[in-house]
Design a protein around this motif. Structure first.
Motif, mmCIF file in Angstrom:
data_model
loop_
_atom_site.group_PDB
_atom_site.id
_atom_site.type_symbol
_atom_site.label_atom_id
_atom_site.label_comp_id
_atom_site.label_asym_id
_atom_site.label_seq_id
_atom_site.Cartn_x
_atom_site.Cartn_y
_atom_site.Cartn_z
ATOM 1 N N GLU A 197 0.762 29.780 -7.501
ATOM 2 C CA GLU A 197 0.833 29.220 -6.164
ATOM 3 C C GLU A 197 -0.534 29.341 -5.512
ATOM 4 O O GLU A 197 -1.192 30.377 -5.626
ATOM 5 N N ALA A 198 -0.964 28.285 -4.847
ATOM 6 C CA ALA A 198 -2.287 28.289 -4.220
ATOM 7 C C ALA A 198 -2.312 27.314 -3.061
ATOM 8 O O ALA A 198 -1.538 26.346 -3.031
ATOM 9 N N GLY A 199 -3.234 27.555 -2.134
ATOM 10 C CA GLY A 199 -3.381 26.654 -0.997
ATOM 11 C C GLY A 199 -4.152 25.393 -1.357
ATOM 12 O O GLY A 199 -3.814 24.302 -0.910
ATOM 13 N N ILE A 200 -5.201 25.540 -2.174
ATOM 14 C CA ILE A 200 -6.057 24.416 -2.563
ATOM 15 C C ILE A 200 -6.169 24.375 -4.078
ATOM 16 O O ILE A 200 -6.322 25.415 -4.736
ATOM 17 N N LEU A 201 -6.112 23.192 -4.623
ATOM 18 C CA LEU A 201 -6.259 22.965 -6.063
ATOM 19 C C LEU A 201 -7.604 22.295 -6.320
ATOM 20 O O LEU A 201 -7.882 21.220 -5.779
ATOM 21 N N VAL A 202 -8.457 22.930 -7.118
ATOM 22 C CA VAL A 202 -9.761 22.366 -7.486
ATOM 23 C C VAL A 202 -9.686 21.832 -8.901
ATOM 24 O O VAL A 202 -9.327 22.554 -9.843
ATOM 25 N N ASN A 203 -10.038 20.578 -9.044
ATOM 26 C CA ASN A 203 -10.020 19.910 -10.343
ATOM 27 C C ASN A 203 -11.418 19.954 -10.945
ATOM 28 O O ASN A 203 -12.271 19.129 -10.643
#
Length: 371
Positions: free
Chosen positions: A189-195
């Protein structure tokens, strides 16, 4: 597993960004393979060249140079760079390309010295007669890629980032608090997803419900040779200005050679093709009258480009909480310090580091591809 920010991909792009933001947010770095940097970072030709990638990439490369050459003491105890130089050579058919190269970088501060035939022969003994023109780009250096990547991973870890390997993402969905991911290593679970998934960046984007940007992986072949005469350790990187080959000396009199191939492939664990190895050697033999005594090793890596061949940084135009750090092509390592600092500023909404404050991020923003 929970974090403020989850970064998918622990190659140079993901590792350098994690190092920049760790300590300012909780960071989880997910790597699909059992070791970071397996597909691209670990298969680099390992040089820093200011003109590589073109005039819009050059500001990132030039801004990265001081950091790579004199890293902060808490990051590394010595430079990641060692002198090499790059020699762009041209035959009659390449003369216009040589002129264009010099014109492209006029006024940028990239030093380019025109050389005559006598100077070329002094630098590359055995250079065949048809190669009459050249430009020496003296600022080009070798990069210790493995040590740089390890330093970024170490800095990220010291800042509190957690690296999880064998954690390929299989599902991603938006939830009230941000993102819930299902990976082979468990739920996240995370607030922001970095690709920062390199060749898999479009695949990850589509898992997250975003449109693919057209980031295409290309295979690049490298061959390690022994030649007669042996390659001088002082010889620069030698590049055909028309992009048909490059070669440079390595330890023990060996030579690294590439046919400068860019074969579009699916994201994969790519391997060299026999035909590409043969093409590389044939092109090399058109440049010098050396004898190839042995092919010791060959390999191939992935270089992933956006449609305009510029890196992609910034939040997705349509999917909230999805940030891109992808499309670094063949210049991702040499631009990593500046690219990571610029991306960190965009991600956290903070003022840019002074080393990149003069760089306009607009050409690199992910939103430029929105229809």
């Amino acid at each position: 597993m929970k974090a403020d920010i989850v970064i998918i991909g622990a190659g140079m792009a993901g590792a350098s960004l994690a190092a920049e933001i760790a300590g300012q947010a909780s960071v989880l770095l997910l790597e699909a393979e059992d070791q970071p940097g397996y597909h691209a970072t670990g298969r680099s030709a390992a040089f820093w060249e200011e003109s590589y990638g073109g005039p819009l990439v050059q500001p990132l490369t030039s801004a990265s140079g001081p950091f790579l050459g004199s890293p902060p003491p808490d990051f590394a105890d010595r430079s990641f760079l060692s002198p090499r130089g790059a020699l762009h050579i041209a035959d009659a058919e390449g003369y216009e390309a040589l002129e264009a190269l010099q014109a492209q970088f006029a006024g940028t501060g990239v030093a380019m010295e025109r050389l005559d035939r006598a100077a070329l022969e002094a630098i590359v003994p055995g250079l065949r007669a048809e190669w009459d023109w050249g430009i020496l780009e003296s600022s080009c250096t070798d990069i210790d890629v493995a040590r740089l990547h390890a330093a970024y991973l170490r800095k990220a870890r010291v800042g509190g980032a957690v690296l999880v390997t064998n954690a390929r993402v299989e599902r991603a969905e938006r939830v009230a608090a941000g993102w819930r991911l299902e990976t082979r290593a468990g739920s996240v679970e995370a607030g922001i997803l970095v690709n920062a998934a390199g060749a898999w960046a479009d695949d990850v984007a589509m898992l997250a419900g975003a449109a693919a940007l057209g980031i295409q992986p290309y295979r690049r072949t490298m061959v390690q040779l022994r030649t007669q005469p042996p390659a001088s350790p002082d010889m620069p990187l030698v590049m055909d200005v028309r992009g048909r080959f490059y070669f440079k000396p390595e330890a023990g009199g060996r030579l690294w050679l590439s046919p400068h191939d860019e074969t579009a492939v699916p994201a994969c664990d790519c391997a060299p093709e026999e035909l590409d190895v043969a093409i590389a050697i044939a092109r090399f033999e058109t440049a010098v009258d050396w004898t190839v005594e042995q092919v010791e090793h060959s390999w191939a890596g992935l270089r992933s480009f956006a449609p305009d061949r510029l890196p992609v940084y910034g939040f997705d135009a349509d999917v909230e909480g999805l940030f891109w750090c992808a499309g670094q092509g063949g210049f991702g390592i040499q631009t990593a310090p500046a690219g990571a600092k610029l991306a960190a500023s965009l991600l956290l909404g903070t003022p840019p580091d002074p080393s990149v404050a003069a760089i306009d991020p607009a050409p690199y923003l992910a939103g430029r591809f929105r229809n």
